[in-house]
Design an enzyme around this catalytic site. Structure first.
Site, PDB file in Angstrom:
ATOM      1  N   GLU A 509     -14.396 -18.541 -19.038  1.00 54.90           N
ATOM      2  CA  GLU A 509     -14.325 -17.374 -19.128  1.00 54.90           C
ATOM      3  C   GLU A 509     -15.152 -16.469 -19.672  1.00 54.90           C
ATOM      4  O   GLU A 509     -15.701 -15.423 -20.357  1.00 54.90           O
ATOM      5  CB  GLU A 509     -13.286 -16.538 -18.591  1.00 54.90           C
ATOM      6  CG  GLU A 509     -13.378 -17.473 -17.824  1.00 54.90           C
ATOM      7  CD  GLU A 509     -13.695 -17.330 -16.545  1.00 54.90           C
ATOM      8  OE1 GLU A 509     -14.816 -16.927 -16.459  1.00 54.90           O
ATOM      9  OE2 GLU A 509     -13.216 -18.200 -15.331  1.00 54.90           O
ATOM     10  N   HIS A 515     -21.759 -13.517 -22.549  1.00 60.26           N
ATOM     11  CA  HIS A 515     -22.990 -13.604 -21.854  1.00 60.26           C
ATOM     12  C   HIS A 515     -23.587 -11.557 -21.397  1.00 60.26           C
ATOM     13  O   HIS A 515     -24.819 -11.681 -21.830  1.00 60.26           O
ATOM     14  CB  HIS A 515     -23.663 -14.166 -20.590  1.00 60.26           C
ATOM     15  CG  HIS A 515     -25.014 -14.575 -20.440  1.00 60.26           C
ATOM     16  ND1 HIS A 515     -24.847 -15.009 -19.255  1.00 60.26           N
ATOM     17  CD2 HIS A 515     -26.065 -14.354 -20.499  1.00 60.26           C
ATOM     18  CE1 HIS A 515     -26.086 -15.269 -19.095  1.00 60.26           C
ATOM     19  NE2 HIS A 515     -27.026 -15.051 -19.357  1.00 60.26           N
TER      20      HIS A 515
END
Length: 735
Positions: A509, A515
């Site tokens: 996660e 990202h």
């Protein structure tokens, strides 16, 4: 403590209410509709969209994007609370707004004057060529979205499309509700003899579930306080919340108990589940699943596709259904030999425990016995070496070395100054700010990592707020995200102690979070994870898991909760040796889910519930090597495809795993903590978000197209093939 930047635009969770959020959502929709009304009136008065210049069109598009920020924010907060703090009031407001949001979304997607603005930008080739790449990509993706929203359909069919969208949003929400309600409705009080084999941490979880059971029964009137007082302390109760469920399935010696709990888990929200919601309605998802598939097929037909799988793949890296099916079946072929060896190993050990007919409710239990015997490794033995605070600090140290970034936790103590305290939705939540090497603020993120009532299962990253700049109104916002898990909570005065599987989940996660947070793109539609093809969005998350398997990485995230000692060399060696344990069977399981998802969405006509189950059985016959009980209703709880965004896209996990393994192979070649390689990955993948196609980003980093070789090697399948080939050669030589 660093003051909180106003550019983070954090939510004051202490002062939000469902009714206020409802008003904000409706007001935001009204404002956006007013803008569209004005655009329509302007177009009608001019009689021709062609009169609008590309520059004017872009100004209108950017203005409309900015107006929608208010809706993204208010709905994003409400949706988040419905996932992590669900109660009757939040759920009612959330579901009441779904048809309004669906109607608004459909209007936007079919709004001809707005569509014509995008066309005007693209049609002016000189103007379009001069746009920054992120803006150009966002416009291209928006035009595709218009097409997928039925902008070219006749009016009657547009209305049909809108009705389908609205009904789908409601059905998906109900599907998700039924799973949550079915999971939390189940409690199984245990007798003393059923506790044999359970670990200390497992018993603590069961005792905690017992306290929740008492509170629920007292509140419902099923038990009186006198009844509660008469119960033993601690009172052990099994539930279907994942930490409790896994504690029993992995360690309980009582095979009958494991089967009972397995049956309850795999029949949630099915015809075998007798629970009802507070309205007395059945939680069975069977009819909902058939309705969802029928509506998706209708949607596909309206858009000119043969089936819904084609709709889904039209926005992904993969070209078509045949390509995905071939990829999955080829990978299954590669994994099957290893999977058969995995199963034979489990069956051999099962016999030592008096089990001649290995069943699914035995797998985790026997697998743990194999780990202890073959690798001298027990998840419970290594759990004390992964206290959550140490894992988190080590994770932050790893990304600092890789990407030159720094993480700082912010106080949530209200006695601190207002400039440094952060409002949270639950007292277990923590907030962090992320800085670059020059102390420039990049964004912020929340961790909400423990299982609790009212929180949906699983783990996920929610990209709540994107990096975004709008110069016309001097507006700038930094990315903020939520990272959620359902880990074992802190018990008995000790911090949360993670299994290595939970460590991998946290790293996964956090990869998604990076990202989202490290993007340098300021066009919101393609910033961070936005605009990234669905079958590539798992690349950064699966990629991040590699550092939780590396000896140097493990040294940074492990130390004994009591002694502070690092993970001993023998346990480290065992942990690394066990990396590919059961890899073949796990891969086939993922392929089974992926192929099932692909086939039910590519089948015409749309399948009813019986057809869904028949397809699942066919896929199991093709792929699985272990028998599944007839009563198993896995599909009824497959939220990824019926309530999430993975419809005809669940294959994305394996597709992105190929990309991840190949990307990591460059680090293996150049040094897994090589800052130059880390910088290249950050700049080629993490920073650019969806501003370029994922294939382009990958090839910019790797210098070539993706190869499956690293995935096969990381999964241990190439070793299996080599051993098998060597044995065959040896046999030939002997003969």
């Amino acid at each position: 403590m660093t003051p909180i930047s106003p550019d983070l635009r954090l939510v004051d969770f202490a002062n939000v209410s469902p009714s206020a959020l409802q008003s904000q959502v409706i007001s935001a929709i009204d404002d956006a509709n007013a803008f569209l009304d004005e655009m329509t009136a302007h177009t009608d008065s001019n009689h021709s969209p062609a009169d609008v210049t590309a520059e004017q069109a872009l100004s209108d598009v950017m203005n409309f994007d900015h107006i929608n920020l208010a809706l993204d924010r208010s709905w994003g907060i409400l949706s988040h609370l419905n996932s992590v703090m669900s109660n009757d009031e939040i759920r009612h407001v959330h579901h009441e707004l779904l048809p309004k949001l669906s109607a608004y979304g459909t209007r936007v997607g079919q709004h001809q004057p707005l569509f014509s603005r995008y066309q005007a930008i693209v049609n002016d080739k000189t103007f379009f060529a001069a746009l920054e790449p992120a803006r150009a990509r966002a416009i291209e993706l928006a035009l595709r979205s218009f097409e997928m929203s039925g902008v070219a359909l006749p009016r009657a069919e547009q209305e049909q499309f809108a009705a389908i969208q609205s009904e789908l949003s409601t059905l998906s929400a109900t599907f998700s509700d039924n799973i949550l309600d079915a999971t939390q409705a189940y409690f199984l009080p245990l007798k003393q003899e059923q506790l044999t084999g359970l670990t200390e941490s497992g018993l603590a979880l069961l005792a905690d579930a017992g306290e929740q059971y008492k509170a629920r029964e007292l509140a419902s009137g099923a038990l009186t306080q006198a009844d509660i007082d008469a119960l033993p302390t601690p009172y052990y109760v099994a539930s279907l919340n994942i930490p409790v469920y896994l504690a029993v399935m992995t360690h309980a010696d009582d095979r009958s108990l494991r089967e009972t709990l397995y049956h309850a888990y795999v029949t949630r929200a099915s015809e075998f589940d007798g629970h009802t919601n507070k309205k007395g309605e059945s939680l069975n998802n069977a009819d909902i699943m058939g309705q969802i598939l029928q509506l998706r097929e209708q949607k596909a037909t309206l858009l000119g596709f043969d089936n819904y799988a084609e709709v889904s793949l039209s926005t992904k890296m993969a070209d078509n259904v045949a390509e995905v099916e071939t990829f999955l079946r080829n990978l299954a072929t590669q994994a099957t030999l290893a999977a058969k060896q995995d199963l034979a190993q489990l069956q051999k050990y099962a016999q030592d425990y008096g089990i001649d007919d290995l069943q699914p409710w035995d797998s985790a239990y026997i697998a743990e016995k194999v780990k202890q015997s073959e690798f001298s490794l027990s998840q419970e033995e290594i759990r004390p070496y992964f206290p959550l605070p140490k894992v988190i600090n080590g994770l932050f140290a790893i990304v600092e070395r890789l990407y030159g970034i720094k993480v700082q936790e912010q106080s949530s103590d209200k006695t601190d100054s207002e400039s440094t305290s952060v409002s949270r939705w639950h007292n277990e939540v923590s907030f962090y700010q992320l800085f670059d090497a020059d102390d420039n603020l990049l964004g912020g993120f929340y961790f909400d990592l423990f299982a609790r009532s009212g929180k949906r299962g699983g783990a996920w990253m929610s990209g709540f707020q994107s990096r975004y700049t709008y110069d016309e109104q001097d507006h700038q916002q930094l990315p903020v995200c939520f990272m959620l898990g359902n880990f074992t909570p802190a018990l008995d005065g000790k911090p949360s102690l993670l299994t290595h599987d939970e460590v991998l989940t946290l790293f996964h996660e956090f990869g998604h979070g990076l990202h989202h947070l490290l993007t340098q793109v300021t066009v919101g539609d393609v910033a961070g994870v936005n605009g990234v093809e669905w079958d590539a969005v798992e690349l950064p998350s699966q990629f991040m898991e590699n550092w939780a398997w590396d000896a140097e990485g493990i040294a940074l995230i492990s130390s004994h909760v009591e002694t502070g000692e690092p993970l001993p060399k023998d346990k480290l060696a065992a942990l690394l040796a066990v990396k590919n344990f059961q890899s073949g069977m796990q891969t086939l399981r993922q392929i089974e889910f992926s192929l099932f998802d692909l086939l039910i969405h590519s089948h015409t006509p749309a399948l009813d519930y019986d057809g869904i189950l028949a397809t699942l059985n066919t896929v199991r016959n093709d792929i699985a090597i272990m028998q599944t009980p007839d009563y198993n209703r896995f599909a009824n709880g497959f939220s990824h495809i019926f309530a999430g965004g993975y419809a005809a896209g669940y294959y994305s996990y394996k597709w992105a795993e190929l990309l991840s393994a190949d990307a990591f192979s460059r680090f293996e070649e150049e040094g897994i903590f090589n800052p130059v390689t880390g910088k290249a990955f950050r700049e080629s993948i993490l920073s650019v978000g969806g501003s370029f196609p994922a294939k382009t980003n990958f090839e910019n980093f790797r210098g070539r197209s993706a190869s499956i070789d690293a995935l096969l090697r990381h999964s241990g399948f190439s070793d299996v093939k080599n051993v098998d080939a060597a044995n065959a050669k040896s046999n030939r030589e002997v003969i």
